[in-house]
Write an enzyme that holds these catalytic residues in place. Structure first.
Site, PDB file in Angstrom:
ATOM      1  N   SER A  80      -4.460  -7.187   4.935  1.00 14.96           N
ATOM      2  CA  SER A  80      -5.582  -6.610   5.680  1.00 14.96           C
ATOM      3  C   SER A  80      -6.278  -7.663   6.533  1.00 14.96           C
ATOM      4  O   SER A  80      -6.228  -8.860   6.250  1.00 14.96           O
ATOM      5  CB  SER A  80      -6.601  -6.006   4.719  1.00 14.96           C
ATOM      6  OG  SER A  80      -5.983  -5.075   3.859  1.00 14.96           O
TER       7      SER A  80
HETATM    8  N1  SAH Z   1      -4.654  -5.597  -0.495  1.00 12.00           N
HETATM    9  C1  SAH Z   1      -3.475  -6.003   0.228  1.00 12.00           C
HETATM   10  C2  SAH Z   1      -3.198  -5.058   1.387  1.00 12.00           C
HETATM   11  C3  SAH Z   1      -1.824  -4.588   1.280  1.00 12.00           C
HETATM   12  S1  SAH Z   1      -1.356  -3.226   2.318  1.00 12.00           S
HETATM   13  C4  SAH Z   1      -3.565  -7.449   0.666  1.00 12.00           C
HETATM   14  O1  SAH Z   1      -4.629  -8.051   0.497  1.00 12.00           O
HETATM   15  O2  SAH Z   1      -2.583  -7.996   1.172  1.00 12.00           O
HETATM   16  C5  SAH Z   1      -1.326  -1.904   1.147  1.00 12.00           C
HETATM   17  C6  SAH Z   1      -0.436  -2.075  -0.052  1.00 12.00           C
HETATM   18  O3  SAH Z   1      -0.577  -0.887  -0.828  1.00 12.00           O
HETATM   19  C7  SAH Z   1       1.051  -2.212   0.256  1.00 12.00           C
HETATM   20  O4  SAH Z   1       1.564  -3.356  -0.353  1.00 12.00           O
HETATM   21  C8  SAH Z   1       1.659  -0.952  -0.347  1.00 12.00           C
HETATM   22  O5  SAH Z   1       2.960  -1.128  -0.875  1.00 12.00           O
HETATM   23  C9  SAH Z   1       0.665  -0.619  -1.432  1.00 12.00           C
HETATM   24  N2  SAH Z   1       0.684   0.757  -1.887  1.00 12.00           N
HETATM   25  C10 SAH Z   1       0.821   1.896  -1.174  1.00 12.00           C
HETATM   26  N3  SAH Z   1       0.772   2.969  -1.968  1.00 12.00           N
HETATM   27  C11 SAH Z   1       0.579   2.496  -3.237  1.00 12.00           C
HETATM   28  C12 SAH Z   1       0.458   3.123  -4.519  1.00 12.00           C
HETATM   29  N4  SAH Z   1       0.521   4.442  -4.689  1.00 12.00           N
HETATM   30  N5  SAH Z   1       0.282   2.327  -5.586  1.00 12.00           N
HETATM   31  C13 SAH Z   1       0.233   0.968  -5.473  1.00 12.00           C
HETATM   32  N6  SAH Z   1       0.348   0.334  -4.301  1.00 12.00           N
HETATM   33  C14 SAH Z   1       0.527   1.086  -3.194  1.00 12.00           C
END
Ligand code: SAH
Length: 232
Positions: A80
């Site tokens: 993000s």
């Molecule tokens: N907080 C992260 C942002 C990652 S983007 C950071 O600081 O880098 C969002 C993430 O959510 C992705 O890695 C994706 O695989 C995950 N995601 C999407 N749906 C999900 C679910 N149902 N359960 C767990 N993770 C999920």
């Protein structure tokens, strides 16, 4: 290849991730912009100053790690934007809330989890893509951050470890996930992007002592989708 050539990219990397470059990001976050409110919570700004974001992206993107922008982390996912991380984290502490135990849904690179851990919070994080989680765990270990994580569909939360004082959902859903708000402790805050695939509202939910929920909108954001199931 001569030693001099080999050293060059490294030298550039060091310059682009220096304290001065990081401090410039902090000043930007503090100042805000037309599209983004400034970040006022010094604890949050300090965590962002401390956690080395360049270690949460591929080396190829390290020179852009202190730009206020989302970056690719593989598997079609992104780390993000720092402003979004700051805003979500700040929201957990708003109105005098004093969270101790927090849940993150969507570990991704591990950056948001690391920021929460740097603030002294007890962090639980869930990721559905095994490979991303394994890489994030290595980063937590390398930085000595105590973050508990599991490979699962985070839409079910982590009921055995709840309730949580804070829940941060870092992937977008068309509606709030009831299983997650149910794991919020009284006085707890949940922050989640809710809306269409191409753009969402960042919602903040506060559960009062009686269990009633109040909701407000923090701003417009774009997150990758919250998907069901797990993959390796
Ligand atoms: N907080 C992260 C942002 C990652 S983007 C950071 O600081 O880098 C969002 C993430 O959510 C992705 O890695 C994706 O695989 C995950 N995601 C999407 N749906 C999900 C679910 N149902 N359960 C767990 N993770 C999920």
């Amino acid at each position: 290849m001569t030693p001099r050539l080999r050293l060059q990219p490294e030298a550039v990397g060091v310059g682009m991730t220096s304290q001065r470059v990081r401090d410039r990001l902090i000043e930007r976050l503090r100042a805000g912009s037309d599209q983004a409110d400034g970040i006022a919570d010094e604890r949050v700004l300090n965590a962002i100053r401390t956690v080395p974001r360049h270690l949460f992206v591929d080396e190829a993107f390290a020179t852009r790690a202190y730009d206020d922008t989302a970056l690719p982390i593989g598997h079609g996912q992104t780390i993000s934007q720092p402003w979004v991380v700051a805003r979500m984290t700040e929201a957990l502490f708003a109105d005098g809330a004093q969270p101790k135990k927090v849940l993150e849904v969507g570990t991704g690179s591990g950056y948001q989890g690391a920021i929460l851990a740097a603030l002294g919070l007890e962090v639980y994080t869930v990721e559905r893509i095994g490979e991303l989680l394994r890489t994030a765990r290595k980063r937590f270990r390398a930085l000595g951050l105590n973050v508990r994580s599991k490979h699962d569909d985070g839409r079910i939360g982590w009921p055995e470890m709840g309730p949580f004082d804070g829940i941060v959902v870092t992937a977008a859903a068309p509606a709030l996930v009831d299983a997650l708000s149910a794991q919020l402790a009284p006085g707890g805050v949940l922050v989640a992007p809710v809306g269409a695939a191409n753009g969402q509202s960042l919602l903040r939910l506060r559960k009062d002592a009686a269990g009633n929920i109040r909701q407000d909108v923090l701003g417009a954001v774009v997150f990758v989708p919250l998907l069901s199931g797990t993959i390796d």
